[in-house]
Motif scaffolding. Structure first.
Motif, PDB file in Angstrom:
ATOM      1  N   LEU A  68     -44.352 -24.449 -61.843  1.00 40.15           N
ATOM      2  CA  LEU A  68     -43.187 -24.264 -60.931  1.00 40.15           C
ATOM      3  C   LEU A  68     -43.354 -24.980 -59.621  1.00 40.15           C
ATOM      4  N   PRO A  69     -42.264 -25.745 -59.122  1.00 36.01           N
ATOM      5  CA  PRO A  69     -42.404 -26.122 -57.909  1.00 36.01           C
ATOM      6  C   PRO A  69     -42.699 -24.872 -56.903  1.00 36.01           C
ATOM      7  N   PRO A  70     -43.412 -25.131 -55.873  1.00 38.92           N
ATOM      8  CA  PRO A  70     -43.767 -24.086 -54.702  1.00 38.92           C
ATOM      9  C   PRO A  70     -42.552 -23.477 -54.192  1.00 38.92           C
ATOM     10  N   GLN A  71     -41.476 -23.965 -54.049  1.00 40.59           N
ATOM     11  CA  GLN A  71     -40.178 -23.532 -53.294  1.00 40.59           C
ATOM     12  C   GLN A  71     -39.766 -22.578 -54.606  1.00 40.59           C
ATOM     13  N   GLN A  72     -39.577 -23.071 -55.616  1.00 35.85           N
ATOM     14  CA  GLN A  72     -39.020 -22.328 -56.942  1.00 35.85           C
ATOM     15  C   GLN A  72     -39.828 -21.222 -56.999  1.00 35.85           C
ATOM     16  N   TYR A  73     -41.090 -21.355 -57.285  1.00 35.38           N
ATOM     17  CA  TYR A  73     -41.986 -20.083 -57.367  1.00 35.38           C
ATOM     18  C   TYR A  73     -41.899 -18.866 -56.412  1.00 35.38           C
ATOM     19  N   LEU A  74     -41.821 -19.261 -55.127  1.00 38.40           N
ATOM     20  CA  LEU A  74     -41.982 -18.414 -54.071  1.00 38.40           C
ATOM     21  C   LEU A  74     -40.435 -17.729 -54.216  1.00 38.40           C
ATOM     22  N   ALA A  75     -39.347 -18.382 -54.254  1.00 35.93           N
ATOM     23  CA  ALA A  75     -38.109 -18.026 -54.178  1.00 35.93           C
ATOM     24  C   ALA A  75     -37.786 -17.012 -55.408  1.00 35.93           C
ATOM     25  N   ALA A  76     -38.408 -17.157 -56.664  1.00 33.83           N
ATOM     26  CA  ALA A  76     -38.053 -16.565 -57.943  1.00 33.83           C
ATOM     27  C   ALA A  76     -38.621 -14.929 -57.996  1.00 33.83           C
ATOM     28  N   SER A  77     -38.128 -14.099 -58.685  1.00 31.17           N
ATOM     29  CA  SER A  77     -38.652 -12.955 -58.934  1.00 31.17           C
ATOM     30  C   SER A  77     -39.854 -13.021 -60.159  1.00 31.17           C
ATOM     31  N   TYR A  78     -40.422 -12.066 -60.258  1.00 32.76           N
ATOM     32  CA  TYR A  78     -41.348 -12.167 -61.581  1.00 32.76           C
ATOM     33  C   TYR A  78     -41.007 -12.666 -62.961  1.00 32.76           C
ATOM     34  N   TYR A  79     -39.766 -12.035 -63.035  1.00 35.15           N
ATOM     35  CA  TYR A  79     -39.323 -12.616 -64.753  1.00 35.15           C
ATOM     36  C   TYR A  79     -38.279 -13.905 -64.396  1.00 35.15           C
ATOM     37  N   GLU A  80     -37.891 -14.365 -63.320  1.00 35.11           N
ATOM     38  CA  GLU A  80     -37.379 -15.465 -63.072  1.00 35.11           C
ATOM     39  C   GLU A  80     -38.432 -16.434 -63.215  1.00 35.11           C
ATOM     40  N   ARG A  81     -39.663 -16.306 -62.786  1.00 39.54           N
ATOM     41  CA  ARG A  81     -40.580 -17.190 -63.028  1.00 39.54           C
ATOM     42  C   ARG A  81     -40.789 -17.412 -64.474  1.00 39.54           C
ATOM     43  N   TRP A  82     -40.978 -16.373 -65.306  1.00 43.54           N
ATOM     44  CA  TRP A  82     -41.179 -16.167 -66.646  1.00 43.54           C
ATOM     45  C   TRP A  82     -39.982 -17.016 -67.294  1.00 43.54           C
ATOM     46  N   LEU A  83     -38.988 -16.931 -67.114  1.00 45.21           N
ATOM     47  CA  LEU A  83     -37.604 -17.433 -67.563  1.00 45.21           C
ATOM     48  C   LEU A  83     -37.781 -18.985 -67.248  1.00 45.21           C
ATOM     49  N   GLY A  84     -38.202 -19.472 -66.018  1.00 41.14           N
ATOM     50  CA  GLY A  84     -38.203 -20.892 -65.654  1.00 41.14           C
ATOM     51  C   GLY A  84     -39.354 -21.486 -66.562  1.00 41.14           C
ATOM     52  N   ALA A  85     -40.431 -20.796 -66.647  1.00 42.84           N
ATOM     53  CA  ALA A  85     -41.474 -21.283 -67.453  1.00 42.84           C
ATOM     54  C   ALA A  85     -41.168 -21.418 -68.860  1.00 42.84           C
ATOM     55  N   LEU A  86     -40.476 -20.525 -69.402  1.00 37.66           N
ATOM     56  CA  LEU A  86     -39.968 -20.774 -70.818  1.00 37.66           C
ATOM     57  C   LEU A  86     -38.953 -21.759 -71.122  1.00 37.66           C
ATOM     58  N   GLU A  87     -38.409 -21.833 -70.193  1.00 38.66           N
ATOM     59  CA  GLU A  87     -37.382 -23.027 -70.270  1.00 38.66           C
ATOM     60  C   GLU A  87     -37.786 -24.284 -70.184  1.00 38.66           C
ATOM     61  N   ARG A  88     -38.782 -24.471 -69.403  1.00 39.72           N
ATOM     62  CA  ARG A  88     -39.831 -25.699 -69.281  1.00 39.72           C
ATOM     63  C   ARG A  88     -40.433 -26.014 -70.563  1.00 39.72           C
ATOM     64  N   LEU A  89     -41.129 -25.068 -71.100  1.00 40.86           N
ATOM     65  CA  LEU A  89     -41.985 -25.047 -72.336  1.00 40.86           C
ATOM     66  C   LEU A  89     -41.098 -25.445 -73.528  1.00 40.86           C
ATOM     67  N   VAL A  90     -39.923 -24.878 -73.675  1.00 38.58           N
ATOM     68  CA  VAL A  90     -39.044 -25.173 -74.848  1.00 38.58           C
ATOM     69  C   VAL A  90     -38.509 -26.586 -74.682  1.00 38.58           C
ATOM     70  N   ALA A  91     -38.178 -27.194 -73.566  1.00 46.86           N
ATOM     71  CA  ALA A  91     -37.659 -28.376 -73.145  1.00 46.86           C
ATOM     72  C   ALA A  91     -38.897 -29.335 -73.664  1.00 46.86           C
ATOM     73  N   GLU A  92     -40.068 -28.950 -73.084  1.00 42.67           N
ATOM     74  CA  GLU A  92     -41.417 -29.917 -73.397  1.00 42.67           C
ATOM     75  C   GLU A  92     -41.597 -30.021 -74.637  1.00 42.67           C
ATOM     76  N   LYS A  93     -41.170 -28.980 -75.537  1.00 40.93           N
ATOM     77  CA  LYS A  93     -41.563 -28.916 -76.933  1.00 40.93           C
ATOM     78  C   LYS A  93     -40.618 -29.482 -77.737  1.00 40.93           C
ATOM     79  N   GLY A  94     -39.467 -30.015 -77.275  1.00 42.44           N
ATOM     80  CA  GLY A  94     -38.227 -30.419 -77.854  1.00 42.44           C
ATOM     81  C   GLY A  94     -37.696 -29.304 -78.729  1.00 42.44           C
ATOM     82  N   LEU A  95     -37.546 -28.296 -78.321  1.00 35.73           N
ATOM     83  CA  LEU A  95     -37.066 -27.114 -79.100  1.00 35.73           C
ATOM     84  C   LEU A  95     -35.558 -26.923 -78.473  1.00 35.73           C
ATOM     85  N   ALA A  96     -35.208 -27.334 -77.334  1.00 38.21           N
ATOM     86  CA  ALA A  96     -33.922 -27.084 -76.629  1.00 38.21           C
ATOM     87  C   ALA A  96     -32.772 -28.072 -77.077  1.00 38.21           C
TER      88      ALA A  96
END
Length: 96
Positions: A68-96
């Motif tokens: 996650l970009p540093p600004q996004q990482y620092l501005a996000a809560s613990y589970y917002e980071r998880w959600l951002g990471a899951l969104e990224r992985l699903v998109a990268e795997k072509g599942l979105a």
């Protein structure tokens, strides 16, 4: 022929363990992560389901959080980071 590898001591934005000012990771009395809102429990459940079904691994989730970009990482809560990471992985795997 020997290969020489030099590793610099680099602290990235997600490397907060042991750094001053961030405090401990919060856990509930039962040792499980506490949920401040229902959506946090849903993100945790989604991550658990995706890992159990083999869609993502713990290492992939950790890596996606760390990417996650540093600004996004620092501005996000613990589970917002998880959600951002899951969104990224699903998109990268072509599942979105």
């Amino acid at each position: 022929m020997a290969l020489a590898v030099r590793v610099a001591n680099v602290s990235r934005v997600h490397d907060m363990g042991g750094q001053v000012g961030f405090g401990p990771v919060p856990v509930g009395e039962d040792g499980l992560p506490p949920f401040a809102a229902d959506w946090e429990a849903r993100v945790y459940a989604l991550a658990t389901m995706l890992r159990r079904r083999g869609v993502v691994t713990d290492d992939e989730l950790r890596d996606a959080i760390e990417r996650l970009p540093p600004q996004q990482y620092l501005a996000a809560s613990y589970y917002e980071r998880w959600l951002g990471a899951l969104e990224r992985l699903v998109a990268e795997k072509g599942l979105a």
